[in-house]
Every structure is written in structure tokens, then in C-alpha cells.
Design an enzyme around this catalytic site. Structure first.
Site, mmCIF file in Angstrom:
data_model
loop_
_atom_site.group_PDB
_atom_site.id
_atom_site.type_symbol
_atom_site.label_atom_id
_atom_site.label_comp_id
_atom_site.label_asym_id
_atom_site.label_seq_id
_atom_site.Cartn_x
_atom_site.Cartn_y
_atom_site.Cartn_z
ATOM 1 N N LYS A 50 2.366 7.607 0.824
ATOM 2 C CA LYS A 50 1.225 8.395 0.366
ATOM 3 C C LYS A 50 -0.018 8.090 1.162
ATOM 4 O O LYS A 50 -0.988 8.825 1.108
ATOM 5 C CB LYS A 50 0.981 8.134 -1.117
ATOM 6 C CG LYS A 50 0.760 6.667 -1.426
ATOM 7 C CD LYS A 50 0.941 6.405 -2.901
ATOM 8 C CE LYS A 50 1.290 4.945 -3.122
ATOM 9 N NZ LYS A 50 2.036 4.701 -4.335
ATOM 10 N N LYS A 68 -0.568 -6.136 3.172
ATOM 11 C CA LYS A 68 -1.614 -5.386 2.474
ATOM 12 C C LYS A 68 -2.992 -5.984 2.691
ATOM 13 O O LYS A 68 -3.988 -5.263 2.765
ATOM 14 C CB LYS A 68 -1.317 -5.313 0.964
ATOM 15 C CG LYS A 68 -0.270 -4.281 0.595
ATOM 16 C CD LYS A 68 -0.401 -3.917 -0.873
ATOM 17 C CE LYS A 68 0.577 -2.829 -1.265
ATOM 18 N NZ LYS A 68 0.481 -2.517 -2.698
ATOM 19 N N LYS A 128 8.099 4.422 7.077
ATOM 20 C CA LYS A 128 8.451 4.863 5.724
ATOM 21 C C LYS A 128 7.601 6.050 5.296
ATOM 22 O O LYS A 128 6.422 6.118 5.638
ATOM 23 C CB LYS A 128 8.202 3.710 4.744
ATOM 24 C CG LYS A 128 9.462 3.201 4.089
ATOM 25 C CD LYS A 128 9.160 2.049 3.162
ATOM 26 C CE LYS A 128 8.894 2.517 1.740
ATOM 27 N NZ LYS A 128 8.913 1.428 0.756
#
Ligand code: TRP
Length: 344
Positions: free
Chosen positions: A209, A114, A206
Site C-alpha cells: 500500500k 521500518k 512485494k
């Protein structure tokens, strides 16, 4: 000491909920309420470890809550609430910041992913996020945590923190009459097919969003036409479906769609291939559209109805927060005594 069995899990209020959240997490939450006392938390404190638009965050928090309700979690029997209403999460997280080690956090792969290349510019919150996650679970002394594969490492860290707390404060824990260990070792619950739902455009990624194309995912609030269109356009290969599961392996897109069908139906990939193997892909896709619309359609419309009524949603969160806080406050009282804080 035996700990009372209790389930805790959290979902971040960031962006739209999609099929991956539904099959990977929320359906599992629903099933667990038959066997356990469950606490399901909309983790808004976690969300702000990366920037969240303050005018968007309340909508996202209410949408996750609506999804919990629409999928069938009973807010009277279980506890549904948002994290920031129970200050004990942040309070215990501070104590855990002092128990957890830099070396442990430095190993967390999700932080590395991240934070990316610009680590200097990542928030400190993003770095200590796993300590807050440990506090979420342990402030309720929860024993079982339904999580996806990607959260397993964080859960292991929670176990390490629980153990180090129990060891470091062992004498004090005993002296205050809490026996040998104050915190349990929370266990992951990871089950079922299609726990990992992949992108409809790329079977190696994956469903997410944050992927730019909305065609890569099915949102829980998509209407029937949108669901049908997305499945019809989902990437496949030209071969018909195989009869055996092992032949899906080199075909990630086919594998993903078969997994989604199995998970929605509550059957296995082998069962799906027994029914559709050898047939045209289009026949299978039509069946997948029908099944998806039948399962997700009612959830989507219930969610839309619920988010129209923020007063009701907020009352569910307020009630849940109060009940959660009563439990969390008990733990914090004990933690203060164990650590040696003078309290009222
Ligand atoms: N970190 C989890 C995620 O990103 C969400 C989460 C926060 C959580 N606290 C938790 C999950 C406690 C399980 C238990 O998906």
C-alpha cells in the site's frame, strides 16, 4: 497439558487493502473457520506505532472489518473485533515487555527496515511491537497463527516469550494449578501459492500500500474497469508463457501473474501453465482479467455497501470485542495470580 486449538491473526488498519492482503491473509482466514475457532483482530494498537491520522484511522478500521465480512468470515461463529477495545492486549503486553529481552528485539529485521536510518526518531512502540503481537496471540492462548513469511520472526519471538514466561514463573504456575506450562507455543500456518503477491510494476517487490503508483497493486475496492486496466498495464516480458514452472524463475513478473491466477482459481502454477503455456501473454492476461473481476468484483461491491453502514460495522466490532474480552479477562486473571499481583 494440551491446549485447546484456536486461531488468532491480525491485520493492520493502515491504507487500502489490496490483492496481497486478500490472497496472503484473508482467504486463509476464511478457510480456517471450517476447522478452528478463530479470532480475527483489526490491530489498531499496532497501527499507531507509526503515525496515523486520527481522522483516517476509523475509516481504515471499518474497511478491514468490511473486508473480513465481505470475504465470508462469519462474525457470529468467529470473533471479529478491533484491538483497542480489549485493554487486556496492552495489559499483557506490559508483562511481556518485562519478560522479553532487549537482545531479542534487537534482532528483529522488520524494526530495522521500518525504522530505517533514523532509528533515534522511531517510536518506542515500533521497537516493542513484537511483544504486543505476542500478547495478542497469547492473551487467547491461541495455538495457530496464519501469517505471511514476513511475520515468521515475530511469531518465533512469541514462542520465546511464552517459553520464558513458562520457565520464569514455573513454580508459581504449578502452585496455582495450571500444570507445567501456562502459555502454548503458537505455530505459524503458512500455506498455498501466491502467499507473496508482488507489485504489478516490479516483480521483485512485494505488492504494497505504500508504493506510490496505484498501478502497482489491485485494491479490494477497485471496480471492474480499474482491475482490467491495471492487469493490462502490468509489466511483463515479450516471451510467451512457458510450459513448465521452472522456466518462470528468471521471469518474476510472469511468475507473479501466474501465481495470482493460480491462487484466485485455487489451482497450482503448473495447472495454469498447462492451460496457457506456449500461448500469447495477451490471451493469458484477458483470462486473468476475467477471473480477477469475477472473484474480486463481488467482494469490492459488498465492501462498499458495508462501509456505507458504519453503525452495523461498529456493532460487529462491539459484539466481537465483548466476546474477546471475556476470554482475555480469564487469561489476565490467571497471569496476575501467576506473577503475584494482588487483585480484586
Ligand atoms: N504484525 C502483523 C502484521 O503487520 C499484524 C499482527 C498484529 C498480527 N498482531 C498479530 C498477526 C498477531 C498475527 C498475530 O501483519
Amino acid at each position: 497439558m494440551a491446549f485447546k486449538e484456536r486461531v488468532f491473526s491480525g491485520v493492520q488498519p493502515t491504507g487500502n487493502l489490496h490483492l496481497g492482503n486478500y490472497l496472503g491473509a484473508i482467504t486463509k482466514f476464511v478457510a480456517l473457520q471450517e476447522r478452528y475457532d478463530c479470532i480475527y483482530c483489526v490491530v489498531d494498537l499496532h497501527a499507531i506505532t507509526v503515525w496515523q491520522d486520527p481522522s483516517e484511522l476509523p475509516r481504515a478500521t471499518r474497511e478491514v472489518t468490511a473486508a473480513f465480512l465481505a470475504c465470508g468470515i462469519d462474525p457470529k461463529k468467529q470473533i471479529i473485533f478491533n484491538q483497542s477495545q480489549v485493554a487486556e492486549h496492552a495489559e499483557l503486553a506490559w508483562v511481556f515487555n518485562c519478560v522479553s529481552r532487549m537482545g531479542w528485539l534487537n534482532r528483529m529485521t522488520q524494526f530495522k527496515e521500518k525504522a530505517g536510518k533514523d532509528r533515534e526518531n522511531a517510536s518506542v512502540g515500533l521497537y516493542v511491537y513484537p511483544n504486543l503481537m505476542a500478547a495478542d496471540i497469547l492473551v487467547y492462548r491461541a495455538t495457530h497463527v496464519p501469517v505471511g513469511e514476513d511475520q515468521k520472526q515475530h511469531l518465533e519471538l512469541s514462542r520465546d516469550i511464552a517459553q520464558k514466561f513458562n520457565n520464569d514463573f514455573g513454580a508459581s504456575i504449578k502452585a496455582h494449578g495450571y500444570g507445567e506450562a501456562f502459555f502454548p507455543q503458537p505455530e505459524p500456518l503458512i500455506q498455498g501459492p501466491a502467499t507473496r503477491v508482488m507489485s504489478l510494476r516490479d516483480g521483485s517487490k512485494k505488492m504494497s500500500k505504500s508504493e506510490p503508483s496505484d498501478y502497482s497493486r489491485i485494491n479490494l475496492t477497485d471496480d471492474a474497469d480499474t482491475i482490467a486496466q491495471k492487469i493490462r498495464k502490468a509489466k511483463t516480458d515479450p516471451e510467451p508463457l512457458p510450459g513448465e514452472e521452472k522456466d518462470l524463475q528468471p521471469r518474476p513478473e510472469a511468475d507473479n501473474l501466474v501465481g495470482i491466477y493460480a491462487a484466485l482459481k485455487g489451482s497450482s502454477k503448473a495447472d495454469v501453465l498447462r492451460e496457457f503455456g506456449g500461448g500469447q501473454f495477451s490471451t493469458f492476461k484477458t483470462a486473468l482479467v476475467d477471473l480477477s473481476v469475477a472473484k474480486l468484483g463481488p467482494i469490492g461491491s459488498e465492501m462498499k455497501k458495508l462501509v456505507q453502514d458504519p453503525v452495523y460495522i461498529d456493532s460487529v466490532l462491539a459484539d466481537g470485542s465483548q466476546r474477546a474480552q471475556a476470554l482475555a479477562a480469564e487469561t489476565m486473571k490467571a497471569v496476575k495470580d501467576i506473577v503475584g499481583f494482588v487483585r480484586r
